[in-house]
Design a protein around this motif. Structure first.
Motif, PDB file in Angstrom:
ATOM      1  N   SER A  90       0.825  -1.209   0.000  1.00 38.12           N
ATOM      2  CA  SER A  90       0.000   0.000   0.000  1.00 38.12           C
ATOM      3  C   SER A  90       0.855   1.254   0.000  1.00 38.12           C
ATOM      4  CB  SER A  90      -0.926  -0.004   1.218  1.00 38.12           C
ATOM      5  OG  SER A  90      -0.200  -0.285   2.404  1.00 38.12           O
TER       6      SER A  90
ATOM      7  N   LEU B  55       0.942   4.073  -2.888  1.00 41.22           N
ATOM      8  CA  LEU B  55       0.704   5.488  -2.617  1.00 41.22           C
ATOM      9  C   LEU B  55       1.799   6.357  -3.226  1.00 41.22           C
ATOM     10  CD1 LEU B  55      -0.888   7.732  -1.098  1.00 41.22           C
ATOM     11  CD2 LEU B  55       0.635   7.294   0.841  1.00 41.22           C
TER      12      LEU B  55
ATOM     13  N   ILE C 260      -1.963   4.343   7.426  1.00 45.37           N
ATOM     14  CA  ILE C 260      -2.168   3.962   6.026  1.00 45.37           C
ATOM     15  C   ILE C 260      -3.644   3.677   5.763  1.00 45.37           C
ATOM     16  CG2 ILE C 260      -1.615   2.235   4.274  1.00 45.37           C
ATOM     17  CD1 ILE C 260       1.131   1.968   5.524  1.00 45.37           C
TER      18      ILE C 260
ATOM     19  N   ILE D 196      -5.452   7.036   5.515  1.00 43.01           N
ATOM     20  CA  ILE D 196      -5.084   7.773   4.302  1.00 43.01           C
ATOM     21  C   ILE D 196      -5.884   7.251   3.117  1.00 43.01           C
ATOM     22  CG2 ILE D 196      -3.237   8.057   2.606  1.00 43.01           C
ATOM     23  CD1 ILE D 196      -1.283   8.371   4.914  1.00 43.01           C
ATOM     24  N   PHE D 197      -5.926   5.936   2.935  1.00 43.46           N
ATOM     25  CA  PHE D 197      -6.622   5.376   1.779  1.00 43.46           C
ATOM     26  C   PHE D 197      -8.131   5.523   1.910  1.00 43.46           C
ATOM     27  CE2 PHE D 197      -2.562   3.466   0.749  1.00 43.46           C
ATOM     28  CZ  PHE D 197      -2.571   3.544  -0.642  1.00 43.46           C
TER      29      PHE D 197
ATOM     30  N   LEU E  59      -8.731   9.044   0.832  1.00 42.28           N
ATOM     31  CA  LEU E  59      -8.508   9.268  -0.589  1.00 42.28           C
ATOM     32  C   LEU E  59      -9.632   8.691  -1.446  1.00 42.28           C
ATOM     33  CD1 LEU E  59      -4.667   8.472  -0.884  1.00 42.28           C
ATOM     34  CD2 LEU E  59      -5.741  10.710  -1.181  1.00 42.28           C
TER      35      LEU E  59
ATOM     36  N   HIS F 262      -9.280  -0.336  -3.239  1.00 37.95           N
ATOM     37  CA  HIS F 262      -8.854   1.073  -3.187  1.00 37.95           C
ATOM     38  C   HIS F 262      -8.119   1.455  -4.467  1.00 37.95           C
ATOM     39  CE1 HIS F 262      -9.863   2.118   0.995  1.00 37.95           C
ATOM     40  NE2 HIS F 262      -9.554   0.850   1.302  1.00 37.95           N
ATOM     41  N   TYR F 263      -7.301   0.551  -4.984  1.00 39.95           N
ATOM     42  CA  TYR F 263      -6.521   0.861  -6.188  1.00 39.95           C
ATOM     43  C   TYR F 263      -7.445   1.136  -7.371  1.00 39.95           C
ATOM     44  CZ  TYR F 263      -3.569   0.191 -10.275  1.00 39.95           C
ATOM     45  OH  TYR F 263      -2.942   0.363 -11.482  1.00 39.95           O
TER      46      TYR F 263
ATOM     47  N   THR G 215       1.462  13.118  -5.018  1.00 41.53           N
ATOM     48  CA  THR G 215       2.388  12.614  -4.008  1.00 41.53           C
ATOM     49  C   THR G 215       3.688  13.422  -4.061  1.00 41.53           C
ATOM     50  OG1 THR G 215       3.093  10.894  -5.556  1.00 41.53           O
ATOM     51  CG2 THR G 215       1.459  10.289  -3.898  1.00 41.53           C
TER      52      THR G 215
END
Length: 890
Positions: A561, A565, A624, A627-628, A631, A753-754, A787
């Motif tokens: 992950s 990111l 982590i 964050i995801f 996002l 998530h991806y 990023t």
């Protein structure tokens, strides 16, 4: 005419060539010799780990599409002006632009020799200003300056040598200012040092202020010194002009340093800033001038003051020289005392180094004291006939006896025992010169002893350092082969994929391989790194003393992950087998280049209001997760905790924790890990080191996160055994579920998530490092997430209109966007750069007007005096004509 000109120039030519040649000989005396006459290179320590990669990056800037304003290879990107100002602005660095990177080890040696030669030449020019009687004998003193132990210990930090070149010229500028009222040389020399190396410009300014005080007190009584003193006013104004001229660098650098974290060697200075610096050598730093070198590692080395026995002996003789006034001796002693006090007092050393404790190389100002001591030795030599021979023959045997006793019981340096007989021999020869100042053979003997001790001690230090691993040299062929092979591999990857992405390796040649091999990576180590970036990485347990994750390279087993990111798309892997999650291989030059199929683009659309997410109290895997979730807007956690079954040995439960039953052996907790397709990790909350074994392989566990399975090679760990040492037990022992937490990274959740985030990428294109453009299609209102660290220097335009960037997760840059297709342009200008250029321009105009005013004022004064003298001559001529009798006519 030509012969006379050559005869006058020859001492200056030799002042350059002699120290450069001697240092080259010192290098050739190392293991195997230095290329092209041997097999080794001079690359070691920072020369290999920092400077050569930085010079390679500089060459990429000159001939590629990068620039000096922003560095995309600085971890995940950052302001480059502090980095450039600290490392890259020396004019000598231009030589690297002329050669292939394969030859950079040789160019580094060549530049080092040029700088050492220039240091000798600058010192020779300074000394010749004080006396032109003995130009060839002066070479001994200028060579001693260029080859001082400071040079040998610090040459791998090549920027240190620029300061050694500049300071004699700065001091000469002060001499001219005090003696003749002209400050041009002082202004130019100090301004150039600030521009080329701002850090040493600060150090040199302090040293110059002390030298000016010394010179002005020599010329004036203390009661005469006030603000109306012309020399004092001119010195202050000249210093301000120098700083003003350099503001195009100083202002943006100063503002960038406020955003950076600098490594510190605080523990080396002791716990009390008012107390003494740790180490036995603090008691008698004076011994450093006679060859007592102490430790030879740069991190905790003494001030490195040795510059030849003759210099040390003449410096002592200076204080018993009858032709030197008592007032001058007192001021000289005070100047030396200030430096010695600053060596042993952390607070003063802290001030010398720009209000920071330097990371290694603890006494970077010591070259200024060596300069001054050589100047005193030269002053003594000019009046050598006035040295009291009886005092000379009494003082040095007594000093040698005292030094021998001190060395026997304190420092215990074998080198010092060799110095004692050489000191006595030198003193005996010096007595001959006192009676016959022009005794050439005696002086040649002293010069040979002085030079021989410098060369021998320098060779010993470098040889011993190489043997101990402190300055381990690398074969020249190894460097050339690595550069050639890996730059070719990177070029092939970039030809295969022309997009905007990051690359990393699971091994290292240097800590700055992204700069060395020309790819966007995350590994970086320098004295100027973005503070917000480092704080974010600390939360992810990736920051190790300014480095990323591991000393051996980027951690190939960091969470997928995190790779996703940061946009880490390709990995150069050694000994890779069938991977678990990242398994697409490119066959390039027999190196496994593995593609991360989960890598996100460096810019993509995300949810709104990311700047409102507070992650200040969230740690590692939960960080982590959040964050995801922020996002993508998907609540599914990537990491979930689990509690594996475990067994204990020699442990008992006490208040919810574990302590050993038998105090003479360690206790052990052995965790049985599940079989799964997901990746497993554990987090240790203990600050102290805990011995542990993963499948029987020993490791040391600190506070942080550790992988339990290999995403590259596909191996799983079945068992983790953690030992508890009775001597390290704290109150309550170690709790099996609190001290050790286990996490599972879900492949399904990560994929979810991806898919959500990769669906709306930003097609980012690089014009230069500080100028990026992209196009994005947003299906709904949201934030364009990059990023890259957000910075006030970024100016963002959306469809040609300037918009304000925002900061997400205390680090990353975002731009709010509405639904639709948008063209994005990002331009970066370091804070303070425009203002600094403006100040430098105004200062240049002011300096030119001020100089022209002084010039015309001086010219008018000369014309006025000449006119007055002409009128006086005319009047006198008329009077003579009236009194002269007329000639009789025949």
């Amino acid at each position: 005419m030509k012969k006379n000109k050559l005869r006058r120039c020859l001492p200056y030519i030799l002042a350059f060539l002699v120290p450069a040649a001697l240092f080259f000989i010192i290098c050739q005396l190392q293991h195997g010799g230095v290329w092209p006459f041997g097999t080794m290179s001079v690359l070691t320590n920072d020369a290999e780990g920092q400077y050569i990669p930085f010079f390679t990056y500089m060459k990429n800037i000159a001939f590629g599409n990068d620039d000096l304003l922003y560095n995309l290879n600085n971890i995940i990107g950052g302001n480059a002006i502090g980095f450039v100002g600290y490392y890259l602005l020396s004019p000598f660095n231009l030589l690297y632009l002329l050669f292939n990177p394969n030859l950079f080890p040789f160019i580094f040696l060549l530049v080092t020799l040029l700088k050492i030669g220039c240091a000798g030449l600058a010192m020779h020019i300074f000394l010749m200003h004080h006396s032109r009687r003995m130009p060839y004998k002066t070479l001994v003193f200028s060579a001693s300056y260029a080859l001082m132990l400071y040079t040998v210990m610090y040459y791998t930090n090549t920027m240190f040598l620029d300061a050694m070149i500049a300071f004699p010229l700065i001091a000469l500028g002060i001499d001219l200012l005090v003696e003749r009222g002209t400050s041009k040389l002082y202004i130019v020399a100090l301004a150039l040092l600030f521009i080329c190396q701002y850090y040493f410009g600060f150090i040199a300014t302090i040293g110059a202020a002390l030298y000016f005080a010394y010179k002005i007190l020599l010329k004036n009584k203390l009661s005469q010194i006030n603000w109306r003193l012309p020399a004092l006013k001119q010195y202050i104004l000249s210093t301000l002009i120098s700083i003003g001229l350099a503001m195009l660098i100083l202002l943006p650098v100063a503002l960038s340093l406020g955003d950076t974290v600098r490594n510190s060697n605080r523990e080396a200075y002791g716990d009390d800033r008012i107390g003494l610096v740790d180490g036995t050598y603090h008691a008698l730093p004076f011994l450093q001038f006679f060859g007592d070198i102490g430790e030879i590692t740069p991190t905790f080395s003494p001030p490195n003051l040795f510059c030849g026995l003759l210099i040390a002996i003449l410096a002592v003789c200076y204080f018993i020289n009858r032709n030197i006034s008592k007032r001058e001796k007192q001021l000289s002693a005070a100047f030396i005392a200030i430096f010695i006090i600053s060596f042993v007092t952390p607070t003063l050393n802290y001030l010398w180094h720009g209000l920071t404790f330097p990371n290694a190389f603890m006494f970077r100002q010591s070259f200024i004291l060596v300069f001054f001591v050589i100047f005193l030795a030269y002053r003594c030599f000019l009046h050598i006939e006035a040295v009291n021979k009886r005092q000379l023959l009494l003082i040095f045997p007594a000093l040698c006896l005292a030094f021998t006793v001190y060395n026997t019981f304190v420092t215990k340096s074998p080198i010092f025992y060799i110095s004692i007989p050489l000191i006595l021999i030198s003193v005996a020869v010096l007595t001959l010169i006192i009676n016959r100042p022009r005794h050439t053979l005696a002086f040649l003997t002293l010069g040979f002893i002085n030079t021989a001790t410098l060369v021998a001690l320098s060779t010993f230090i470098l040889f011993t350092s190489v043997t101990d691993g402190a300055h381990e040299l690398k074969p020249f062929a190894e460097y050339s082969d690595n550069i050639r092979n890996f730059r070719n591999i990177v070029s092939e990857i970039q030809a295969y994929d022309t997009g905007f992405y990051r690359v990393e390796k699971n091994f290292q040649y240097t800590e700055n391989d992204p700069l060395l091999f020309g790819y966007m990576g995350v590994n970086h180590y320098s004295s100027s790194v973005n503070n917000a970036t480092m704080l974010f990485l600390e939360k992810l347990h990736m920051n190790r003393a300014g480095r990323i994750r591991l000393a051996s390279g980027y951690d190939q087993n960091a969470p997928v992950s995190l790779d996703m990111l940061l946009g880490l798309k390709y990995f150069l892997i050694s000994n890779a087998e069938t991977g678990m999650w990242i398994n697409t291989k490119l066959d390039l030059n027999d190196v496994d280049v593995i593609e991360n199929t989960y890598a996100l683009p460096i810019g993509f659309m995300a949810e709104k209001d990311l700047d409102q997410v507070d992650l200040s109290d969230v740690e590692y895997f939960e960080l982590i997760n959040q964050i995801f979730q922020a996002l993508s807007g998907i609540d599914t956690p990537i990491f979930t905790t689990f509690e594996p079954p475990f067994e204990t040995e020699n442990l008992k439960v006490v208040d919810g924790g574990y302590v050993t039953i038998f105090n003479d052996i360690n206790g052990t907790i052995t965790y049985q890990l599940p079989e799964t397709d997901n990746l497993l990790y554990f987090v240790s909350g203990e600050e102290a080191t805990m011995p542990a074994k993963l499948d029987g392989i020993e490791m040391s566990v600190y506070a942080g996160a550790y992988p339990l399975s290999d995403k590259i090679n596909g191996t799983l760990t079945n068992e983790l055994a953690v030992e508890i040492n009775p001597e390290d037990e704290t109150d309550g022992g170690i709790n099996a579920t609190g001290g050790m937490k286990f996490y599972e990274e879900s492949k399904d959740a990560l994929g979810e998530h991806y898919v959500a985030l990769a669906d709306e990428p930003c097609d980012l294109r690089k014009i230069t490092s500080s100028h990026l453009v992209c196009t994005v299609e947003a299906s709904k209102d949201g934030s364009l997430f990059f990023t890259l660290p957000n910075d006030d220097g970024w100016v963002a335009k959306v469809d040609g209109k300037t918009v304000q960037t925002k900061t997400a997760f205390d680090l990353f840059m975002t731009i709010p966007l509405t639904a639709g297709t948008h063209n994005i342009e990002l331009k970066y200008t370091p804070k303070g750069l425009r203002a600094g250029i403006f100040i430098s321009f105004v200062t240049l105009i002011f300096g030119a007007v001020y100089g022209a005013k002084k010039f015309w004022k001086g010219t008018l004064n000369i014309l006025a005096v000449a006119t007055l003298n002409l009128k006086k001559a005319q009047v006198l001529s008329a009077e003579v004509a009236r009194k002269k009798p007329a000639r009789r006519l025949l």
